[in-house]
Motif scaffolding. Structure first.
Motif, mmCIF file in Angstrom:
data_model
loop_
_atom_site.group_PDB
_atom_site.id
_atom_site.type_symbol
_atom_site.label_atom_id
_atom_site.label_comp_id
_atom_site.label_asym_id
_atom_site.label_seq_id
_atom_site.Cartn_x
_atom_site.Cartn_y
_atom_site.Cartn_z
ATOM 1 N N TYR A 205 -5.101 -12.681 2.879
ATOM 2 C CA TYR A 205 -5.880 -11.454 2.713
ATOM 3 C C TYR A 205 -5.482 -10.415 3.762
ATOM 4 C CZ TYR A 205 -8.940 -13.471 -0.789
ATOM 5 O OH TYR A 205 -9.416 -14.021 -1.943
ATOM 6 N N TYR A 260 -16.394 -5.087 2.384
ATOM 7 C CA TYR A 260 -15.949 -6.332 1.742
ATOM 8 C C TYR A 260 -17.124 -7.296 1.715
ATOM 9 C CZ TYR A 260 -11.829 -8.631 -0.126
ATOM 10 O OH TYR A 260 -10.886 -9.156 -0.981
ATOM 11 N N THR A 337 -14.529 -2.523 -1.359
ATOM 12 C CA THR A 337 -13.197 -2.520 -1.969
ATOM 13 C C THR A 337 -12.811 -3.868 -2.561
ATOM 14 O OG1 THR A 337 -12.189 -3.041 0.165
ATOM 15 C CG2 THR A 337 -12.373 -0.702 -0.420
ATOM 16 N N GLY A 338 -13.618 -4.893 -2.315
ATOM 17 C CA GLY A 338 -13.298 -6.211 -2.849
ATOM 18 C C GLY A 338 -14.337 -7.224 -2.430
ATOM 19 N N TYR A 355 -13.471 -5.285 -11.691
ATOM 20 C CA TYR A 355 -12.078 -4.879 -11.441
ATOM 21 C C TYR A 355 -11.857 -3.453 -11.938
ATOM 22 C CZ TYR A 355 -7.028 -4.539 -12.028
ATOM 23 O OH TYR A 355 -5.725 -4.107 -11.984
ATOM 24 N N ILE A 359 -13.582 -2.802 -7.805
ATOM 25 C CA ILE A 359 -14.055 -3.836 -6.874
ATOM 26 C C ILE A 359 -13.582 -5.203 -7.389
ATOM 27 C CG2 ILE A 359 -16.064 -4.877 -5.746
ATOM 28 C CD1 ILE A 359 -17.585 -2.301 -6.220
ATOM 29 N N PRO A 360 -12.344 -5.585 -7.090
ATOM 30 C CA PRO A 360 -11.862 -6.899 -7.523
ATOM 31 C C PRO A 360 -12.640 -8.017 -6.840
ATOM 32 C CG PRO A 360 -10.317 -5.898 -5.984
ATOM 33 C CD PRO A 360 -11.336 -4.849 -6.303
ATOM 34 N N TYR A 362 -12.582 -12.090 -6.142
ATOM 35 C CA TYR A 362 -11.657 -13.219 -6.148
ATOM 36 C C TYR A 362 -12.413 -14.546 -6.076
ATOM 37 C CZ TYR A 362 -8.520 -9.389 -4.966
ATOM 38 O OH TYR A 362 -7.829 -8.194 -4.964
ATOM 39 N N SER A 379 -5.288 -10.853 -3.942
ATOM 40 C CA SER A 379 -4.672 -9.721 -4.643
ATOM 41 C C SER A 379 -3.237 -10.011 -5.069
ATOM 42 C CB SER A 379 -4.717 -8.471 -3.760
ATOM 43 O OG SER A 379 -4.030 -8.698 -2.541
ATOM 44 N N TRP A 382 -3.578 -13.830 -8.520
ATOM 45 C CA TRP A 382 -4.920 -13.735 -9.097
ATOM 46 C C TRP A 382 -4.868 -14.013 -10.580
ATOM 47 C CZ3 TRP A 382 -8.006 -8.540 -9.751
ATOM 48 C CH2 TRP A 382 -9.352 -8.825 -9.994
#
Length: 596
Positions: A205, A260, A337-338, A355, A359-360, A362, A379, A382
């Motif tokens: 990351y 985050y 942002t994620g 996504y 805002i992906p 994981y 990222s 994925w």
């Protein structure tokens, strides 16, 4: 023996970060004015030193056990790192827990010093030393008395001691599992286990830097938040605020404005349901713009998968993003942002929605016994729906000896520097899961795709056969059903029976809107007696499951309940996992009645 990278213990782990990030903010705390106060790494370091000296004055030595009953707060971390500096074991407990569970853990782990959050908790545990001879001292955070944390720190300030530096094989924490099938088990995690885990996850990351701000919403008493958030954030110098309660999440997102998130699917499912409910209620132009924004984002994503792009679609997306999706992001603080999520796989539709709005999320996978991370999406690697690829330094094999013949999946066996040292005081249980060659039997079923992504397919201990011989994985069905807005919680049963049945707790907030639209009473008792309401939920569940499951898996009968499964009534663990045996025992008569 695994070779651990330095720093391989949490004492040097902290020292390295404090040296680099002394002037960075570590914690943002809520004040009475409705704003946040900053606490820097250097200030926390000073308090750790003082608390360590205080523990030394009270006789805490190598291998002793130090416990805490508290929600996440700066003092939790202060005592943790002070404990490591005495090469002692840290035993965290949930603040919202059954008194009997506290007593069991304190006795089982031989806690010598206990810190509790408040006078209310203190009143519940103050007599424990009469029954637990190892428990010598109980101190309070929210107090200024002789047995307060402030007094402990003052004692240490006057009698400073240098930190002991643990070996990587020394035990850092005992994290007690939730106990879905019996008494909690104390998982022995070494300094090497937990430092490896945080470092291995962080390595994939690159976006995590000292500028990141988190919102701490999951308890550090659980290994996921402990390794993935607290220890992880410390290593790269980030800061974090705190969610005060689930009911204040929306307000806390606005105050802390995280960049985050470390969370679980349930949080994102609720946000997703709330957004769509709001749009449906608004109707008109707002709903049309929202639907258009979602459709344009989907088209743009599909084109990107084919290696294509469209100027017109990009232009539309950028415009609608500003008009629609920016407002969704602003409701989450405006800076997210994620996110990383675990405990259950994200629903693909919901994951793609986040996504599309930028805002992906994981998915990752692990267990307390593996410190916890085994696989992670990120990222650069994925695959939505999977739980990611195996982290560097570990090996995962699939054992097919306990699954049905011809199955494509198998039990997930983990080898690596993250595998626990065992269960405290439970050699037989340890031998059941730690293989002679060091592999850990997870009890989870999974399979790898051609690109090395792991997919969870079920849990061996929870699977059962219907009377027709078909296997059912109830947890997989339950996770799907809980995605439906009218459903708050659910339990599936059918072991040895001709068909599955389903226990349903409706989401009565959603139900109230249905009642208003249909001109009927929104009172929970009235709704449960309303055949149109219960049939509506039954039909939604059946239609939803038909998309992905076989006919034999879909429940044939339903039982609607008013009261949710909870920690308080003994039917949920602290991490919101279903205590299946307790549910079946509690509703045994009602379940049997559904089979005539």
């Amino acid at each position: 023996m695994w070779k651990y990278e330095k720093p391989d213990n949490l004492v040097e782990w902290w020292q390295e970060s404090e040296k680099k990030f002394a002037d960075n903010v570590l914690f943002w705390t809520h004040n009475d004015q409705g704003t946040l106060d900053a606490i820097h790494y250097g200030e926390i370091g000073r308090r750790i030193n003082n608390a360590r000296g205080g523990l030394a004055q009270l006789g805490i030595q190598k291998g002793d056990s130090v416990g805490i009953i508290s929600a996440n707060r700066p003092e939790w971390a202060v005592l943790a790192f002070a404990t490591y500096g005495r090469n002692a074991r840290y035993i965290p407990m949930y603040e919202k827990e059954l008194i009997g569970t506290w007593k069991y853990i304190i006795k089982d782990s031989s806690i010598k010093f206990l810190l509790v959050s408040s006078p209310d908790v203190y009143e519940k545990v103050k007599d424990f030393p009469k029954e637990i001879p190892t428990l010598e001292n109980i101190y309070l955070i929210d107090s200024q008395g002789e047995n307060s944390l402030a007094a402990l720190e003052k004692m240490g300030e006057e009698n400073p001691v240098d930190p002991m530096v643990p070996h990587y094989d020394d035990i850092a924490v005992l994290i007690y599992t939730s106990g879905t099938t019996g008494a909690p088990k104390g998982v022995l995690l070494s300094h090497g286990n937990v430092t490896y885990c945080s470092r291995a996850g962080y390595s994939i990351y690159p976006e995590l830097t000292e500028k990141q701000v988190g919102l701490s919403m999951l308890p550090w008493a659980h290994s996921y938040a402990f390794s993935g958030e607290l220890n992880n954030w410390i290593q790269f110098g980030g800061s974090m605020g705190f969610m005060r309660d689930v009911t204040t999440l929306a307000e806390d997102l606005q105050r802390v404005r995280p960049t985050y998130l470390i969370s679980v699917p349930r949080v994102f499912n609720k946000i997703y349901d709330g957004i769509h409910a709001k749009m449906n209620d608004a109707g008109g132009l707002k709903k049309k713009l929202f639907d258009k924004a979602c459709a344009t984002a989907r088209t743009r994503r599909e084109l990107a998968k084919q290696g294509k792009s469209s100027f017109f679609i990009d232009f539309q997306h950028n415009l609608l993003d500003k008009l629609v999706f920016a407002k969704v992001r602003e409701a989450m603080g405006g800076r997210v942002t994620g996110a990383l999520t675990a405990s259950a796989a994200m629903n693909k539709e919901i994951a793609l929605f986040f996504y599309d709005i930028g805002i992906p999320i994981y998915d990752c996978y692990g267990l307390t016994e593996t410190s916890p991370a085994v696989t992670m999406n990120c990222s650069s690697a994925w695959n939505i729906g999977s739980v990611g690829k195996v982290l560097a330094g570990q090996k995962v094999v699939l054992d097919q000896s306990l699954v049905e013949e011809g199955a494509e999946d198998g039990e997930i066996i983990v080898y690596g520097p993250n595998v626990m040292k065992g269960y405290h005081n439970k050699p037989e249980e340890t031998a059941e899961v730690i293989m002679p060659d060091g592999g850990f039997r997870t009890g989870d079923r999974g399979k790898f795709d051609e690109n090395g992504f792991l997919w969870i397919t079920g849990r061996i201990k929870e699977q059962y056969k219907l009377s027709n011989g078909k296997y059912v994985f109830p947890a997989v069905l339950e996770e799907e059903i809980k995605l439906l807005p009218p459903v708050a919680n659910v339990s599936i049963y059918g072991d040895g029976k001709p068909y599955n049945v389903c226990l349903v707790i409706p989401d009565f907030d959603v139900a109230a809107r249905w009642a208003e639209k249909n001109g009927v009473s929104g009172n929970p008792e009235d709704l449960l007696a309303n055949q149109a309401f219960t049939e509506m939920i039954e039909n939604e569940i059946t239609a939803h499951l038909k998309k992905s499951f076989g006919g034999y898996e879909i429940p044939k009968k339903f039982l609607f309940l008013k009261d949710d499964f909870s920690v308080e009534n003994g039917m949920l663990t602290q991490t919101m996992k279903l205590k299946r045996k307790e549910v079946i025992k509690t509703f045994q008569n009602e379940i049997e009645a559904m089979y005539g």
